[in-house]
Structures are given as C-alpha cells and as structure tokens.
Design an enzyme around this catalytic site. Structure first.
Site, PDB file in Angstrom:
ATOM      1  N   GLY A 174       0.816  -1.205   0.000  1.00 36.23           N
ATOM      2  CA  GLY A 174       0.000   0.000   0.000  1.00 36.23           C
ATOM      3  C   GLY A 174       0.845   1.247   0.000  1.00 36.23           C
ATOM      4  N   LYS A 175       0.123   2.359   0.035  1.00 31.65           N
ATOM      5  CA  LYS A 175       0.762   3.671   0.020  1.00 31.65           C
ATOM      6  C   LYS A 175       1.837   3.779   1.108  1.00 31.65           C
ATOM      7  CE  LYS A 175      -2.686   6.561  -0.233  1.00 31.65           C
ATOM      8  NZ  LYS A 175      -3.695   7.441  -0.023  1.00 31.65           N
ATOM      9  N   ARG A 176       1.550   3.116   2.221  1.00 35.30           N
ATOM     10  CA  ARG A 176       2.460   3.127   3.361  1.00 35.30           C
ATOM     11  C   ARG A 176       3.886   2.731   2.967  1.00 35.30           C
ATOM     12  NH1 ARG A 176       2.628   2.830   8.776  1.00 35.30           N
ATOM     13  NH2 ARG A 176       4.399   1.523   9.320  1.00 35.30           N
ATOM     14  N   ASP A 177       3.992   1.781   2.036  1.00 33.72           N
ATOM     15  CA  ASP A 177       5.317   1.324   1.600  1.00 33.72           C
ATOM     16  C   ASP A 177       6.168   2.487   1.086  1.00 33.72           C
ATOM     17  OD1 ASP A 177       4.385  -1.167   2.155  1.00 33.72           O
ATOM     18  OD2 ASP A 177       4.123  -1.791   0.084  1.00 33.72           O
ATOM     19  N   LYS A 178       5.498   3.437   0.437  1.00 33.53           N
ATOM     20  CA  LYS A 178       6.240   4.577  -0.117  1.00 33.53           C
ATOM     21  C   LYS A 178       6.772   5.443   1.021  1.00 33.53           C
ATOM     22  CE  LYS A 178       3.688   4.752  -4.401  1.00 33.53           C
ATOM     23  NZ  LYS A 178       3.026   5.542  -5.407  1.00 33.53           N
TER      24      LYS A 178
END
Ligand code: GLU
Length: 555
Positions: free
Chosen positions: A254-258
């Site tokens: 998810g966005k969190r990975d970025k």
C-alpha cells in the site's frame, strides 16, 4: 452460467490512482466477460465524500485503458443501467431506503457518538464481534425525521433478520456467519448519502450483475449484502473473492510502503547529521509541525504520522533524499517504464495460474485459459523480480513498432528527457538498448547521449577508474584515438569497431582499454549502448567534440 449472459463489474472508489490489487480485480472480471461474450460494467463508487480525490476517476479510467481493459458499460461508454457514478444515483438509493423503512426492514437510529463509543468499549470488553446494540423500542420513522430536522445525528440502519447468513463463494466455498456476529449496519448516513453497502447492493441488482468478483477484503461485507438483497427482494449474484496481495515480506502492499521507504532514507540522513527535521519540512514544503509529525520521534515514543504528508510532498521529499519510490499503483509501473503486456501478465498470475507451466500469457491466451476454479484461496505474493523478468521477456518479444509506442507513452507520462527524440532516433535507441528490463534502463543507458555537449556531466568515479588511473592511461588513449576517429571516412558501427580493433592490436591492449575511455569521454559514465551504437547515435561531430571537451578539462 445458464442462459443468462454473464454480467460482471469493476467498482473502484476514486480515492487515488488505480492500485495493483484493483487492477487485478478489473483484469479478472474483464477476462470473465470476454471469454463468455458477457458484459463488463465499470461503476464509480464515489459516495464517500471524505475520501474522494479530485481527478481520481480520470486517473483510474486512464490506467485501465493503459492496461488494455475496456468496458462495455460505464463512464464514457454509457449503457442502459446508468448513470454509472454512484453520486448521480442518490434518488435511487433514497427510494430503496424508504422501501426498507416502510416494510420494517430498516429504522432510524439516533445514537450519539458517545453512546456508540460506549457500545464499542462494551463489545471489546466482552470480546464480542458485533458492537451495535439495537434500541428497544425502535425509534419510529416520525421520531427519526424529527430528530434529523433538529440537526441530531440520525442514520438509517438495516434491521438484521434472525438466523445465520450463508454466502456461497466460488473461491472460498460456503461462508457461514452466525447471527450473533451480524449487526444492524448503517445504510444511510446522517448527511443523506448511502453507505457503500446499500449503494453496492442496489447497483449490483439494477445493473443486473450476475457475478461479483472482487478482493477478499470484501468477503466480510458479503453476508451483509446477501441479507440486504433478501430484504429488498433482489436476486443474490454469484460471488468470487480473490486472494489478497502481499509484499514478499508478508506486509500489506500500500501507500504506506512509499512512506516507509522515504522515512528510512530520511532517518539515515538525520542520523548522519546531514539533515534535520527542518530540512524535511523545506524539501516536502510543509510546516515544521507537519514535518515533525510525519517523522515521529522514536525516543519520545511518537510514531510517524504518515498522513501528515500528501503524495506530492512525499514525491518531492523522495527526490531530495535520492529515494526511488516503490511502485504500488498501476501508474507507478507505467512511469517506471513497464509494459502493460508484462504488468497484465504478472497480475494475471496473482492468485490464478493456467495449470500448466506457462508463465508467459498474452491477453488472448489468458482469455482462453482463465477460469474461476483455478483461483486459489491462499494469499498472493507480489514478487518484483518476477515482474522484472516478465517485463524483460515482453520487451524482447513485442514488435519494434509496439515497443516504440510503449516507449513514447513512457517518455510522455514520466516526463523523460528522451521525449524530445524523433521516432527514428527513438527506434535506434531502443534497438541499441536491446535486452532492456524497463524503459528506465533506456533512460539510464542512453540519456547522456541527448544532453547538450557542454552540459554533459562526468561521473567522478568513472573518470578516476577509466581515464585518470595509471598516470592518465585513459586520457592518453583518447589522445591517440582522436585523430584516428577524425580521419575516419565512413562513420558506421563497422568502421568504428574496426578502428578500435586496430588500435588494440597496435598497442597490444584489450578492447575494454580502448572502448571504455571513449565511452566515459562521450557519455560521462561507464554504461551506455555498445560502443559502435553509442558513437553512431552521437554522430561524428558530437563524438569528437565530447572527446575534445573531455581532454580539455584535464589540460
Ligand atoms: N468500491 C469498492 C472498492 O473500491 C468496491 C467493492 C466491491 O467490489 O463491491 O473497494
């Protein structure tokens, strides 16, 4: 599927770019429709006004098109069951809410936020799955409307009928949810907008959807939907819930990975004393408080608050911190230089396989081979190396015309400097970069050929290793080569390579000792297409200019 034609749908919520998980759902639905002569409906689920992101619809449509997934009914395509934006169907939902209220299958609930919180706390204490306590007696519709008119919180809840709910899922088999795990869920919010559950059930029925194929994260919604369908007198469609997609390390994609990737790099920079929290704010262009919340404070036990920084800010920060963001959305893969053929092939194999050893599937082959009974229950793993291998395969396999077209899309979408190349030159560059893994490789390998000669930057390490080492052995080689190259009558790869071979023989050195100094002199780096191709792409004049500039810089 009996005599009724299959009607499937993809129903994204426009909260940003199309996530790879959503793209996989869209692909599977599309395959099911195409292989059966069915209909693929695209419906935009934009009823959550708080999460709505402007222009996201357009981005999603664009990404679907890029992946080659066209829809038969939906935005831009029209159809008999429109409108296909839920925000334009509010009166329809209202009618069904009234029907449910009239028939005693729904009621106005007037609980305050504090009362709801207390119910949640009770449920936590008692370790109960369901939290909501049905009021007794139920407020009447009249009371509900009066409360709403007074500005009190008034939602409409579905009155869950007694009995267990059973969902027959084509992937997961029979899913039975006991009565005590089900609760009266909200169908109409206090602002008058429907919840996802109501809008989804009404639309699936009105759009005559016969099979709902979606991510397993929605499996827990299915019993609610089945119960609603029964109360509304709708037919229950078939269900197929697709396994979730995880990173190789088991974390959710998810966005969190970025954020995590940038956070790690920033933490290193701060630890090494190169950055402070103020630097973070400056680069991300947010205030000091935002920067500090985003970064958190390990010692003080303050966790990073990633929502303090939006995607644009994060991209800026990543640029300054020298981080290449991990690709999560379809758009990310597009700007990283992947082919839709490869990404589609890869997504196709997330939770499904053709049952033989085939790894490479064209869209037509996938249409022929796809079947629901080969979808697995276990989580799918997003293996980026495998995707890279597939992309390498597809880049080598598609026609030169198609490769050029896809490359053009890459240079335009990602704002690459190579966008200025004419088609002829771009084709020559692609030919010279054969074996490429992604179009980013092309940019890395050939980008330096297209900057202005005076702007060419030299990589210090390359200069040291290849030119300056051993008392400037590389420079000495360039001095010898310059007049020879200058006097070459024909400027062809063969002529250049023959000349370099002659020099090797004459001075009894290896080809690398001759070709590498030239490469570094004309590109500033140790990596470029084959030396003959590199010099052809540059042309004679610019080759000589760059070698002269390189020598002048040390003179
Ligand atoms: N709008 C939902 C989502 O984006 C779709 C749910 C469904 O397919 O029913 O997750």
């Amino acid at each position: 599927m009996g005599s009724t034609a299959l009607r499937v749908r993809f129903a994204p919520s426009p909260t940003g770019y199309l996530h790879v998980g959503g793209a996989r759902t869209a692909l599977f639905n599309w395959l099911l429709a195409r292989q059966s002569g069915g209909v693929f409906v695209l419906r935009i689920e934009d009823t959550d006004r708080t999460r709505h992101v402007a222009a996201a619809e357009q981005k999603i449509l664009d990404d679907l098109r890029w992946l080659g997934l066209d829809w038969d009914e939906g935005p831009d395509a029209g159809g008999d069951c429109g409108p296909y934006f839920q925000s334009q169907r509010l009166d329809i939902y209202q009618r069904y809410v009234e029907q449910l209220l009239e028939e005693g299958n729904a009621y106005y609930a007037l609980d305050t936020p504090e009362e709801l919180e207390a119910m949640r706390a009770d449920a936590r204490k008692a370790k109960r799955a369901s939290t909501y306590r049905r009021p007794d007696p139920l407020p009447t519709v009249k009371e509900g409307l009066a409360a709403r008119d007074r500005g009190q919180p008034a939602v409409v809840r579905f009155l869950m009928p007694p009995g267990d709910v059973v969902v027959h899922d084509l992937v997961r088999g029979e899913v039975r949810v006991p009565q005590d795990e089900m609760e009266d869920f909200v169908i109409l919010k206090s602002d008058g907008w429907p919840t996802y559950h109501l809008a989804c059930v009404v639309d699936d029925a009105m759009m005559k959807v016969t099979l709902v194929c979606r991510g397993q994260d929605h499996l827990s919604n299915a019993p609610k939907h089945v119960a609603l369908q029964q109360a509304l007198g709708f037919q229950t469609p078939q269900y197929a819930h697709l396994p979730l997609i995880f990173n190789l390390d088991g974390s959710k994609m998810g966005k969190r990975d970025k954020h995590v990737a940038v956070h790690e790099a920033v933490a290193r920079l701060i630890r090494d004393g190169k950055w402070t929290i103020d630097t973070v704010g400056e680069h991300a262009r947010i205030d000091a408080d935002g920067a500090s919340r985003w970064f958190g404070d390990k010692k003080a036990g303050r966790k990073p608050e990633f929502q303090a920084l939006d995607m644009d800010g994060l991209i800026r920060l990543a640029g300054h911190a020298g981080v290449v963001l991990p690709e999560i959305d379809v758009h990310d893969f597009r700007v990283s230089g992947y082919l839709p053929e490869a990404l589609g092939n890869f997504l196709n194999l997330l939770g499904w396989s053709p049952g033989d050893d085939r790894e490479h599937l064209s869209r037509d082959e996938a249409v022929a081979a796809f079947s629901i009974d080969r979808i697995v229950k276990s989580n799918a793993k997003f293996d980026r190396d495998k995707l890279l291998a597939l992309n390498t395969h597809w880049c080598a396999g598609v026609s030169p015309g198609r490769l050029l077209e896809a490359f053009r899309d890459f240079t335009q979408t990602g704002g690459s400097a190579l966008n200025a190349l004419d088609d002829g030159t771009a084709s020559r560059v692609l030919e010279a970069c054969k074996g490429l893994r992604t179009f980013r490789d092309v940019e890395n390998k050939a980008g330096a050929l297209f900057v202005a000669d005076a702007q060419l930057e030299y990589d210090a390490k390359a200069v040291r290793k290849v030119l300056a080492k051993n008392d400037g052995q590389g420079y000495a080689m360039l001095e010898r080569l310059l007049p020879a190259l200058d006097s070459l009558a024909t400027w062809s790869p063969d002529a250049v390579e023959a000349l370099l071979a002659d020099v090797c023989e004459k001075y009894d050195v290896k080809l690398g000792d001759v070709a590498q100094p030239v490469r570094v002199a004309v590109t500033g780096r140790t990596i470029s297409p084959a030396i003959g191709d590199t010099l052809m792409l540059l042309g004679k004049e610019r080759t000589l200019t760059r070698i002269r500039n390189c020598l002048a810089a040390v003179a």
